[in-house]
Write an enzyme that holds these catalytic residues in place. Structure first.
Site, PDB file in Angstrom:
ATOM      1  N   ASP A 161      -0.510  11.964  42.579  1.00  0.00           N
ATOM      2  CA  ASP A 161      -0.105  10.287  43.010  1.00  0.00           C
ATOM      3  C   ASP A 161       1.000   9.928  42.037  1.00  0.00           C
ATOM      4  O   ASP A 161       1.387  10.256  41.152  1.00  0.00           O
ATOM      5  CB  ASP A 161      -1.242   9.805  42.366  1.00  0.00           C
ATOM      6  CG  ASP A 161      -1.342   8.057  42.649  1.00  0.00           C
ATOM      7  OD1 ASP A 161      -0.532   7.910  43.884  1.00  0.00           O
ATOM      8  OD2 ASP A 161      -1.892   7.290  42.164  1.00  0.00           O
ATOM      9  N   GLU A 183       7.167   6.211  49.520  1.00  0.00           N
ATOM     10  CA  GLU A 183       6.957   4.540  49.248  1.00  0.00           C
ATOM     11  C   GLU A 183       8.069   3.818  49.275  1.00  0.00           C
ATOM     12  O   GLU A 183       9.252   4.482  49.091  1.00  0.00           O
ATOM     13  CB  GLU A 183       6.331   4.626  47.716  1.00  0.00           C
ATOM     14  CG  GLU A 183       6.008   3.035  47.467  1.00  0.00           C
ATOM     15  CD  GLU A 183       5.373   2.733  46.488  1.00  0.00           C
ATOM     16  OE1 GLU A 183       4.505   3.652  45.622  1.00  0.00           O
ATOM     17  OE2 GLU A 183       5.490   1.690  45.935  1.00  0.00           O
ATOM     18  N   GLY A 208      -3.075  -2.398  39.053  1.00  0.00           N
ATOM     19  CA  GLY A 208      -4.037  -2.934  37.893  1.00  0.00           C
ATOM     20  C   GLY A 208      -4.675  -4.143  38.395  1.00  0.00           C
ATOM     21  O   GLY A 208      -4.958  -4.280  39.443  1.00  0.00           O
ATOM     22  N   THR A 224      -7.664   1.433  38.633  1.00  0.00           N
ATOM     23  CA  THR A 224      -8.125   0.764  37.676  1.00  0.00           C
ATOM     24  C   THR A 224      -9.632   0.483  37.838  1.00  0.00           C
ATOM     25  O   THR A 224     -10.691   0.826  36.728  1.00  0.00           O
ATOM     26  CB  THR A 224      -7.339  -0.638  37.701  1.00  0.00           C
ATOM     27  OG1 THR A 224      -5.988  -0.321  37.686  1.00  0.00           O
ATOM     28  CG2 THR A 224      -7.764  -1.456  36.548  1.00  0.00           C
TER      29      THR A 224
HETATM   30  P1  13P Z   1      -5.223   0.075  41.151  1.00  0.00           P
HETATM   31  O1  13P Z   1      -5.286   0.516  39.682  1.00  0.00           O
HETATM   32  O2  13P Z   1      -4.902  -1.416  41.091  1.00  0.00           O
HETATM   33  O3  13P Z   1      -6.695   0.511  41.837  1.00  0.00           O
HETATM   34  O4  13P Z   1      -4.062   0.955  42.024  1.00  0.00           O
HETATM   35  C1  13P Z   1      -4.130   2.181  42.039  1.00  0.00           C
HETATM   36  C2  13P Z   1      -3.217   3.041  42.878  1.00  0.00           C
HETATM   37  O5  13P Z   1      -2.344   2.319  43.550  1.00  0.00           O
HETATM   38  C3  13P Z   1      -3.052   4.125  42.395  1.00  0.00           C
HETATM   39  O6  13P Z   1      -1.652   4.962  42.860  1.00  0.00           O
END
Ligand code: 13P
Length: 278
Positions: free
Chosen positions: A82, A134, A179, A231
């Site tokens: 990721d 992205e 987040g 998160t």
């Molecule tokens: P969150 O931490 O808001 O769940 O986002 C996760 C994310 O997009 C990881 O690439």
């Protein structure tokens, strides 16, 4: 059932008009929790680790564990790198057997993003791995959900990017943020709709933590086929340990392990159930 490519899971999601959950993991407990949830619900998932988290979860330790967990799972599991930023780490992940890589070129100009994404795609193609790109800038890292810093993806740019970048999935910025959201996210469904109508690629929604089930559903109806949750997973792991501290029972590593696995499993199950809804 096995380690599969992300492309396969995106296709399955498109055919069923649902989304596949992509859950970030940082340790063995989170990994076991995520896989157990998927197996319990008999639903494929994506497990992933972000390049920015390698200081906490070194690739040489977390990668073999993730790939092996996917191989042994009773449901199809894709393993994704990721927010890849460097070809070096992307290449390492591919060597470990990751079946998908995301190149995060969102901070570059369009031309630079296309060029670097295609370098990543060339590398990934040697391994038959899926590529996620992205476009648009998402605010925040895990723990900072300030949407004010985001730049929405422009549909015209998405059309050009999809033409020029050799990608299998496109992550968009529509008011989502990584987040915890500092206020209720105000997702720009009109932008998502236009991108979905004009771009023939599965769309990816990052910043899944804190988005309501209704908004997830709307996004899925508008072409989102992969949703990232990080998160909420990290918090579930912490919550498992914290809750245990407040109980009367035995406290040792093994009870903590079970508590963490259980909380992550619950979180992943909750999200899979939302993403599977039609
Ligand atoms: P969150 O931490 O808001 O769940 O986002 C996760 C994310 O997009 C990881 O690439």
């Amino acid at each position: 059932m096995s380690l599969v490519t992300m492309k396969e899971l995106l296709k399955r999601a498109s055919d069923k008009n649902i989304a596949v959950g992509a859950f970030n993991v940082a340790n063995m407990e989170m990994l076991i929790g995520a896989i157990t949830a998927a197996e319990k619900l008999d639903t494929p998932i994506i497990i992933q680790v972000a390049e920015s988290r390698l200081a906490f979860s070194p690739l040489y330790l977390i990668a073999p564990m993730m790939v092996e967990a996917a191989r042994k799972a009773s449901v199809p599991v894709a393993v994704n790198f990721d927010h890849g930023k460097t070809l070096e780490n992307i290449g390492e992940a591919l060597k470990y057997g990751f079946t998908s890589v995301m190149f995060d070129g969102s901070s570059f100009s369009m031309e630079e993003n296309v060029r670097k994404t295609n370098e990543c795609a060339d590398l990934a193609s040697k391994y038959g791995a899926t590529v996620e790109g992205e476009l648009g800038v998402l605010a925040g890292n895990e723990g900072d959900g300030d949407v004010a810093k985001s730049l929405y993806t422009k549909p015209d740019d998405a059309v050009s990017f999809a033409k020029e970048a050799h990608i299998d999935a496109l992550a968009v910025a529509i008011g989502n943020a990584h987040g915890k959201y500092v206020k209720t996210p105000n997702l720009q469904f009109d932008i998502l709709k236009e991108i979905h109508e004009r771009v023939d690629l599965p769309l990816v929604l990052h910043g899944g933590t804190g988005i309501s089930p209704e908004d997830f559903q709307k996004c899925i109806r508008l072409g989102v086929r992969k949703v990232n949750i990080a998160t909420a997973n990290f918090e579930a792991c912490l919550e498992g340990a914290m809750n245990l501290a407040g109980t009367e029972g035995p406290k040792n590593y093994f009870t903590m392990n079970e508590a963490m696995v259980e909380c992550v499993r619950e979180n992943v199950e909750k999200h899979i159930n939302i993403f599977n809804m039609r």
